[in-house]
Design an enzyme around this catalytic site. Structure first.
Site, short mmCIF file in Angstrom:
data_model
loop_
_atom_site.label_atom_id
_atom_site.label_comp_id
_atom_site.label_asym_id
_atom_site.label_seq_id
_atom_site.Cartn_x
_atom_site.Cartn_y
_atom_site.Cartn_z
N LYS A 96 0.84 -1.20 0.00
CA LYS A 96 0.00 0.00 0.00
C LYS A 96 0.88 1.25 0.00
CE LYS A 96 -3.97 2.04 2.43
NZ LYS A 96 -4.89 1.89 3.57
N SER A 156 -9.84 1.99 2.52
CA SER A 156 -8.91 2.71 1.69
C SER A 156 -7.86 1.85 0.98
CB SER A 156 -8.20 3.76 2.54
OG SER A 156 -7.35 3.14 3.48
N SER A 208 -10.08 -0.33 6.75
CA SER A 208 -9.45 -0.14 5.43
C SER A 208 -8.76 -1.36 4.83
CB SER A 208 -8.45 1.02 5.49
OG SER A 208 -9.14 2.24 5.46
#
Lengths: 487, 90
Positions: free
Chosen positions: A79, A154, A178
């Site tokens: 990420k 996210s 997330s």
């Protein structure tokens, strides 16, 4: 079957048995990225060259008979809020569009020490603020199961890449859901570890008391293997827990006999889609028929969880994001008149609307005259929510709920309505508020043929039990069918 | 509740463009109304986890060493090995 379709544990075994090489695995996944990335948009940065170099080095080491980590040569996506030395770490924000960290996050040191093949950096909601990856400054990420839908967020890029086969494993971060919410919407497995079990050093901070890095993959075993790589005490994170961390994958056991599963009625009420309720209840029943004991429990303060979460998370964000001022690194506005004007223009041009909303909400709840009414109250409710979980775990071993109230929504459907978007996190935020571990597992598809998620929650540092329960459910399902068929 | 968005923006070191003021104000009011529904709960304010206390570092410089150029490589403006900022004292 192509190599990118396999799980990390299968590939690891094939590598040891010389049925394929690390270079072949790497090339196959990179080819898959070339094939599908323009439809999915999971990546912000792809590191083809360094990935291939790592794969070649792994093959050489294996040929020399070196004893490598089981995940050596397994392709992983990171990420884009996890600091990677020499590789851009943008947080999908204009603010950090060109930022190249001079250091590695602790989890990256661990991933690199295991000689995993880092494929690149995954798209996300800007600074991890969002539930659809639509707030990314970079580009949209699409759900591989239906490219008109969001992948969740996210960690949308991290989840989408698992479902599209563009990565075998990924790392995400979870502040209010997330990892678990996008894992559910993309039909992947994703775990938010106990707060303190994975070092946050090098994770760009959103809400420091809630943030936690965690693994996503195609199977429970894969997630367990990656969790074993990234967990552990780190002196550079003061909240990191000093203890013996087990080898989760080695101790994985699917026996559900006698496992007490708590089912909190508050997670099956209004706002939860009927199809989601049905499939989660069906999953729980299946675990029951395989030996688990079901117990109805109550977590009455759940109704205040979203409010509590948005007050605490935004308060911390408003403080954490104060560092982005255009001085030492990141974006700086071009024209300004003096220092304050530089700060204001830099931040106004560098941040997107959702980040601004959260910074302003955080500033508001901490501001003079409102601090007692919002922040202090929220901290007290946080204690209450936490205590209710502690009590619940006296009666049961794990708690089962839906991960998300419904399956993936259409791109653009909720982006204009922040509150509606926030309610996507209604089943996941409590876990962060209480610092617990939780895992999302695919539990079937709805009438729109989109994946739904079952969330299992454990008590603090009970990852082994949680993963075992998840593994038990996975065995009942005969494995999870994660990859999209429609790309 | 009425939110003075210009004031909050100023405290946040943000500038909201005029054409976006109305939308931000409306959104913020909706969000504040949402978080407004909180019960009065007794009990301690801080969430101290007695079983998992934080461990503090020794008060010593961290061993990680960086070169000056490495750290300045990301800076928006550098002169003679220093960060350049607008005049801060009138």
């Amino acid at each position: 079957m192509k190599l990118y379709e396999k799980t990390a544990s299968e590939l690891s075994e094939m590598l040891r048995n010389k049925e394929c090489s690390a270079v072949e695995i790497c090339n196959d996944v990179i080819e898959r990225i070339h094939e599908t990335e323009d439809k999915v948009g999971a990546y912000v940065t792809v590191c083809e060259e360094s990935a291939k170099e790592n794969a070649a080095a792994v093959d050489k080491a294996l040929a020399n008979g070196e004893n490598l980590h089981p995940l050596a040569g397994i392709p992983i996506g990171i990420k884009d809020n996890i600091s990677t030395k020499g590789i851009k770490t943008t947080c999908s924000s204009r603010m950090l569009e060109n930022y190249v960290p001079p250091f590695n996050a602790t989890v990256m040191e661990k991933v690199n020490n295991a000689k995993m093949t880092v494929l690149g950096k995954m798209n996300m909601d800007e600074f991890a603020m969002g539930s659809s990856t639509e707030t990314s400054y970079m580009h949209l990420t699409r759900n591989p199961h239906n490219t008109e839908c969001v992948p969740g967020g996210s960690s949308g890029g991290s989840a989408a890449a698992i479902a599209s086969g563009e990565a075998v494993l990924t790392l995400g971060s979870d502040t209010g859901g997330s990892i678990r919410q996008p894992a559910a919407l993309c039909g992947a497995v994703g775990m938010k570890p106990t707060y303190g079990s994975v070092s946050r050093y090098g994770l760009v901070a959103f809400a420091s008391s809630l943030d936690q890095i965690g693994p996503l993959g195609k199977s429970v075993k894969d997630v367990a293997m990656l969790q074993s790589v990234i967990c552990g005490h780190d002196r550079r994170d003061a909240t990191s827990k000093f203890m013996e961390y087990p080898d989760y994958a080695a101790a994985l056991e699917s026996n559900l006999k006698g496992l007490k599963i708590g089912v909190p009625k508050e997670y099956f009420g209004e706002g939860i889609d009927a199809e989601v309720k049905d499939s989660v209840m069906k999953a729980i029943k299946e675990m029951e028929s395989n030996g688990a004991e079901i117990k109805e429990i109550s977590l009455p303060s759940t109704q205040y969880a979203i409010n509590t979460y948005y007050i605490i998370a935004s308060a911390e964000a408003s403080s954490n994001l104060a560092r982005f001022d255009g001085v030492k690194y990141g974006y700086r506005a071009k024209d300004y008149d003096g220092l304050v004007d530089m700060y204001e223009k830099t931040r106004s041009e560098g941040f997107g609307d959702e980040v601004k909303r959260r910074i302003m909400l955080g500033t508001f709840v901490l501001s003079s005259g409102y601090f007692d009414a919002y922040y202090k109250k929220a901290k007290r409710v946080q204690n209450r929510i936490s205590a209710e979980f502690t009590d619940a775990f006296k009666e049961c071993d794990i708690i089962a709920t839906p991960t998300v109230p419904s399956s993936a929504f259409k791109i653009g459907e909720n982006i204009g309505d922040p509150v509606k978007m926030y309610y996507n996190d209604v089943c996941t935020v409590t876990v962060n508020i209480a610092g617990l571990p939780a895992i999302s597992l695919p539990c079937g598809k709805d009438s729109k043929n989109m994946p739904m998620g079952l969330q299992l929650i454990g008590s603090k540092f009970s990852e082994q039990q949680l993963l075992n329960a998840a593994f038990g459910y996975e065995q009942i399902c005969g494995g999870f069918d994660v990859l999209s068929k429609s790309l | 509740m009425k939110i003075d968005i210009k004031h909050i923006a100023k405290l946040s070191r943000l500038k909201i463009e005029d054409d976006k003021l109305e939308k931000f104000e409306k959104d913020m009011e909706t969000i504040v109304n949402m978080v407004d529904n909180m019960p009065d709960v007794d009990g301690p304010l801080t969430l101290l986890d007695e079983e998992n206390p934080m461990t503090l570092r020794e008060d010593k410089a961290v061993a990680d060493k960086f070169k000056r150029e490495e750290l300045l490589a990301n800076a928006p403006e550098v002169q003679a090995g220093c960060l350049v900022v607008p005049k801060t004292v009138e």
